[in-house]
Motif scaffolding. Structure first.
Motif, PDB file in Angstrom:
ATOM      1  N   VAL A 113       0.847  -1.191   0.000  1.00  5.89           N
ATOM      2  CA  VAL A 113       0.000   0.000   0.000  1.00  5.89           C
ATOM      3  C   VAL A 113       0.881   1.238   0.000  1.00  5.89           C
ATOM      4  O   VAL A 113       1.899   1.288   0.694  1.00  5.89           O
ATOM      5  CB  VAL A 113      -0.936   0.027   1.223  1.00  5.89           C
ATOM      6  N   PHE A 114       0.503   2.249  -0.762  1.00  3.34           N
ATOM      7  CA  PHE A 114       1.241   3.504  -0.779  1.00  3.34           C
ATOM      8  C   PHE A 114       0.290   4.642  -1.125  1.00  3.34           C
ATOM      9  O   PHE A 114      -0.821   4.426  -1.629  1.00  3.34           O
ATOM     10  CB  PHE A 114       2.393   3.459  -1.790  1.00  3.34           C
ATOM     11  N   LYS A 115       0.737   5.859  -0.839  1.00  5.80           N
ATOM     12  CA  LYS A 115      -0.044   7.047  -1.141  1.00  5.80           C
ATOM     13  C   LYS A 115       0.641   7.824  -2.251  1.00  5.80           C
ATOM     14  O   LYS A 115       1.854   8.016  -2.235  1.00  5.80           O
ATOM     15  CB  LYS A 115      -0.188   7.929   0.100  1.00  5.80           C
ATOM     16  N   LEU A 116      -0.141   8.280  -3.219  1.00  8.87           N
ATOM     17  CA  LEU A 116       0.357   9.108  -4.304  1.00  8.87           C
ATOM     18  C   LEU A 116      -0.661  10.227  -4.500  1.00  8.87           C
ATOM     19  O   LEU A 116      -1.830   9.959  -4.783  1.00  8.87           O
ATOM     20  CB  LEU A 116       0.516   8.284  -5.586  1.00  8.87           C
ATOM     21  N   GLY A 117      -0.232  11.468  -4.312  1.00  7.74           N
ATOM     22  CA  GLY A 117      -1.182  12.564  -4.316  1.00  7.74           C
ATOM     23  C   GLY A 117      -2.114  12.430  -3.130  1.00  7.74           C
ATOM     24  O   GLY A 117      -1.675  12.228  -1.995  1.00  7.74           O
ATOM     25  N   GLU A 118      -3.407  12.499  -3.398  1.00  7.80           N
ATOM     26  CA  GLU A 118      -4.398  12.364  -2.326  1.00  7.80           C
ATOM     27  C   GLU A 118      -5.018  10.974  -2.276  1.00  7.80           C
ATOM     28  O   GLU A 118      -5.925  10.723  -1.488  1.00  7.80           O
ATOM     29  CB  GLU A 118      -5.500  13.414  -2.515  1.00  7.80           C
ATOM     30  N   LYS A 119      -4.520  10.071  -3.101  1.00  4.93           N
ATOM     31  CA  LYS A 119      -5.088   8.730  -3.185  1.00  4.93           C
ATOM     32  C   LYS A 119      -4.167   7.688  -2.562  1.00  4.93           C
ATOM     33  O   LYS A 119      -2.938   7.846  -2.539  1.00  4.93           O
ATOM     34  CB  LYS A 119      -5.336   8.344  -4.646  1.00  4.93           C
ATOM     35  N   ASP A 124      -7.653  11.063 -13.790  1.00  2.00           N
ATOM     36  CA  ASP A 124      -8.828  10.457 -13.166  1.00  2.00           C
ATOM     37  C   ASP A 124      -8.499   9.693 -11.894  1.00  2.00           C
ATOM     38  O   ASP A 124      -9.367   9.030 -11.322  1.00  2.00           O
ATOM     39  CB  ASP A 124      -9.546   9.543 -14.154  1.00  2.00           C
ATOM     40  N   GLY A 125      -7.250   9.789 -11.434  1.00  5.28           N
ATOM     41  CA  GLY A 125      -6.842   9.120 -10.203  1.00  5.28           C
ATOM     42  C   GLY A 125      -6.300   7.726 -10.402  1.00  5.28           C
ATOM     43  O   GLY A 125      -5.755   7.133  -9.458  1.00  5.28           O
ATOM     44  N   THR A 126      -6.444   7.164 -11.602  1.00  7.60           N
ATOM     45  CA  THR A 126      -5.878   5.847 -11.869  1.00  7.60           C
ATOM     46  C   THR A 126      -4.360   5.961 -12.021  1.00  7.60           C
ATOM     47  O   THR A 126      -3.802   7.060 -12.106  1.00  7.60           O
ATOM     48  CB  THR A 126      -6.485   5.219 -13.134  1.00  7.60           C
ATOM     49  N   LEU A 127      -3.686   4.821 -12.056  1.00  7.30           N
ATOM     50  CA  LEU A 127      -2.229   4.795 -12.139  1.00  7.30           C
ATOM     51  C   LEU A 127      -1.757   4.470 -13.553  1.00  7.30           C
ATOM     52  O   LEU A 127      -2.355   3.657 -14.254  1.00  7.30           O
ATOM     53  CB  LEU A 127      -1.652   3.742 -11.181  1.00  7.30           C
ATOM     54  N   GLY A 128      -0.678   5.108 -13.946  1.00  4.26           N
ATOM     55  CA  GLY A 128       0.000   4.775 -15.187  1.00  4.26           C
ATOM     56  C   GLY A 128       1.437   4.397 -14.890  1.00  4.26           C
ATOM     57  O   GLY A 128       1.988   4.741 -13.838  1.00  4.26           O
ATOM     58  N   VAL A 129       2.046   3.657 -15.798  1.00  4.27           N
ATOM     59  CA  VAL A 129       3.467   3.322 -15.681  1.00  4.27           C
ATOM     60  C   VAL A 129       4.200   3.885 -16.894  1.00  4.27           C
ATOM     61  O   VAL A 129       3.676   3.893 -18.005  1.00  4.27           O
ATOM     62  CB  VAL A 129       3.713   1.796 -15.578  1.00  4.27           C
ATOM     63  N   CYS A 130       5.396   4.376 -16.654  1.00  7.16           N
ATOM     64  CA  CYS A 130       6.165   4.943 -17.747  1.00  7.16           C
ATOM     65  C   CYS A 130       7.634   4.566 -17.610  1.00  7.16           C
ATOM     66  O   CYS A 130       8.071   4.029 -16.585  1.00  7.16           O
ATOM     67  CB  CYS A 130       6.005   6.465 -17.805  1.00  7.16           C
ATOM     68  N   MET A 131       8.372   4.852 -18.643  1.00  6.23           N
ATOM     69  CA  MET A 131       9.813   4.639 -18.639  1.00  6.23           C
ATOM     70  C   MET A 131      10.445   5.560 -17.604  1.00  6.23           C
ATOM     71  O   MET A 131      10.130   6.745 -17.564  1.00  6.23           O
ATOM     72  CB  MET A 131      10.360   4.940 -20.034  1.00  6.23           C
ATOM     73  N   PRO A 132      11.320   5.058 -16.724  1.00  2.73           N
ATOM     74  CA  PRO A 132      12.001   5.947 -15.785  1.00  2.73           C
ATOM     75  C   PRO A 132      12.670   7.107 -16.517  1.00  2.73           C
ATOM     76  O   PRO A 132      13.328   6.905 -17.543  1.00  2.73           O
ATOM     77  CB  PRO A 132      13.022   5.032 -15.113  1.00  2.73           C
ATOM     78  N   GLU A 133      12.489   8.305 -16.006  1.00  2.00           N
ATOM     79  CA  GLU A 133      12.967   9.503 -16.687  1.00  2.00           C
ATOM     80  C   GLU A 133      14.464   9.461 -16.960  1.00  2.00           C
ATOM     81  O   GLU A 133      14.944   9.955 -17.981  1.00  2.00           O
ATOM     82  CB  GLU A 133      12.628  10.729 -15.839  1.00  2.00           C
ATOM     83  N   GLN A 134      15.218   8.830 -16.056  1.00  2.00           N
ATOM     84  CA  GLN A 134      16.673   8.810 -16.201  1.00  2.00           C
ATOM     85  C   GLN A 134      17.150   7.979 -17.397  1.00  2.00           C
ATOM     86  O   GLN A 134      18.303   8.091 -17.812  1.00  2.00           O
ATOM     87  CB  GLN A 134      17.353   8.328 -14.913  1.00  2.00           C
ATOM     88  N   TYR A 135      16.269   7.165 -17.988  1.00  2.00           N
ATOM     89  CA  TYR A 135      16.650   6.413 -19.180  1.00  2.00           C
ATOM     90  C   TYR A 135      16.964   7.347 -20.352  1.00  2.00           C
ATOM     91  O   TYR A 135      17.744   6.999 -21.238  1.00  2.00           O
ATOM     92  CB  TYR A 135      15.539   5.451 -19.596  1.00  2.00           C
ATOM     93  N   ASN A 136      16.324   8.526 -20.374  1.00  2.00           N
ATOM     94  CA  ASN A 136      16.588   9.475 -21.450  1.00  2.00           C
ATOM     95  C   ASN A 136      18.052   9.905 -21.469  1.00  2.00           C
ATOM     96  O   ASN A 136      18.657  10.043 -22.535  1.00  2.00           O
ATOM     97  CB  ASN A 136      15.684  10.703 -21.311  1.00  2.00           C
TER      98      ASN A 136
END
Length: 454
Positions: A221-227, A309-321
């Protein structure tokens, strides 16, 4: 946690991918030499992240899955710190095999590991097959076990399926989540305990239950923003739920997964103000693309983001750039088929994708040596990203007419497609190494097609 393995190919399978050195080696999807990465348990600090994991060799004996550890400062270089927790050598001890757990540092600076003790001979020795166990360390290098602090499944819960403790520090003490199964109800459950000292725990009851899945492994369990978000895994898929408070009630989003069926046992950690989802990408025995995935492989890290909408997305870690800092090729996107040639075994393919209704985009691989041809597709009619060798897919909804950043990271046989920071699809594609690549689009537009290397 995985059941005891039987040796098949053993050391012949070593060095399929990933880095394998004791020093800080550059790679994105590490594994140690002559072994594979199972469930990952991250512990972050100001100076880096410690990735403890179940160590798999494909030639396990009576005891198996000691905990080993990688260390990284940036998810670009990893140091192999070796073994941190041994499995028991006495078959009558509870932790003849070790299963997933979690690591935490208390206010005094002592490190604690809570883990699963698994014994395949429980019916012979009168032991519970799975229990929660505790080990401590002064330096986070070697952990000492305390066999007097074993936590057994509460009455009414299975003693066969009771595992994967996850511990949190709260304002009032500590909370532990544990994966469990309610026997009478035939229902999977995540239960919780409370403690003031990390040694004495009080069972409090159910945290979340579900009849949809047989079991919910690796809860976090974790908190991200207000969710608040609850992550768990089953049957080679990682799921999540959403809530407005730590204790729920938990809501199932329309698409409740992040990746397909090769990415597993993921939990999260916060590091440098970002939340990462860290699991492992399975491998395939005999390096055969047409086979299904086999448990354990290489570390795979996603950066998590909260969508509007409060759902979660996954992306490439920024440092890969910054990791891929050399532009190797830039292509015109006017044609429906673009020949990418033989891409480097480690590279980053990037382009902007705009879908029309029912549009599709695919990366096609053909290997002249093996004669194999496969593809990864983003399909706006079926709303999926899919791979067609041994079917693997992830649902995704890309809005018609909206521009999405598509990133594809390749490291040897590992190919990860990140679709607009929304969803991803990771795969082992052995035939892609040394193969000819093409980008095909129909009812879509791809711009700024570039390949970056080291």
């Amino acid at each position: 946690m995985k059941k005891k393995s039987i040796a098949l190919l053993g050391l012949m399978m070593c060095l399929v991918s990933g880095c394998a050195d004791k020093k800080m080696d550059e790679c994105l999807f590490p594994r140690a030499e002559e072994s594979y990465v199972g469930d990952v348990m991250a512990l972050s600090s100001d100076d880096g992240v410690y990735l403890n994991y179940l160590y798999e060799t494909d030639n396990n004996g009576v005891g198996y899955h000691p905990l080993h550890q990688f260390y990284t400062k940036d998810f670009l270089k990893f140091r192999d710190n070796g073994e941190t927790l041994k499995f028991a050598e006495n078959s009558e001890l509870q932790d003849l095999a070790i299963g997933t757990g979690s690591f935490i540092k208390d206010d005094s600076g002592k490190y604690h590991c809570f883990y699963t003790g698994h014994n395949d001979y429980y019916d012979v020795y009168g032991l519970d097959k799975e229990c929660v166990m505790h080990a401590t360390s002064k330096d986070n290098k070697k952990y000492e076990k305390n066999y007097e602090e074993i936590i057994h499944a509460p009455n009414g819960y299975s003693t066969t399926d009771f595992r994967d403790p996850q511990v949190y520090h709260t304002d009032d003490g500590y909370i532990m989540l544990v994966g469990a199964r309610k026997e009478a109800e035939q229902e999977s459950a995540i239960i919780y305990y409370e403690s003031q000292d990390l040694s004495n725990w009080t069972f409090k009851g159910d945290f979340y239950t579900s009849k949809e899945l047989y079991f919910m492994e690796c809860p976090d369990v974790f908190k991200l923003g207000e969710k608040y978000y609850l992550v768990f895994s089953w049957n080679n898929v990682v799921y999540y739920r959403m809530a407005d408070s730590f204790f729920g009630p938990w809501e199932k989003p329309e698409i409740d997964t992040f990746d397909g069926n090769g990415f597993y046992a993921a939990k999260t950690c916060e590091y440098k103000d970002k939340r990462y989802l860290i699991g492992f990408l399975d491998r395939k025995k005999r390096e055969n693309d047409s086979l299904g995935y086999t448990w354990a492989g290489s570390v795979l890290v996603y950066e998590l983001r909260q969508l509007q909408d409060g759902t979660l997305g996954v992306c490439m870690p920024e440092q890969y750039n910054g990791y891929f800092d050399k532009e190797l090729k830039s292509l015109s996107a006017e044609d429906e088929s673009m020949d990418l040639g033989k891409v480097p075994e480690t590279c980053h393919l990037s382009f902007e994708l705009t879908m029309q209704e029912g549009g599709a985009c695919s990366l096609d691989f053909s290997n002249p040596d093996s004669g194999e041809e496969y593809k990864i597709s983003i399909d706006n009619e079926k709303d999926i990203i899919s791979y067609n060798a041994f079917p693997n897919f992830q649902p995704v909804k890309l809005e018609t007419g909206e521009k999405y950043q598509i990133d594809v990271v390749i490291e040897k046989d590992i190919v990860v497609v990140y679709a607009g920071g929304v969803k991803a699809l990771s795969n082992r594609i052995y035939s892609a190494v040394g193969g000819d690549w093409k980008l095909n689009i129909q009812g879509a537009e791809a711009k700024n097609v570039k390949i970056y290397g080291k």
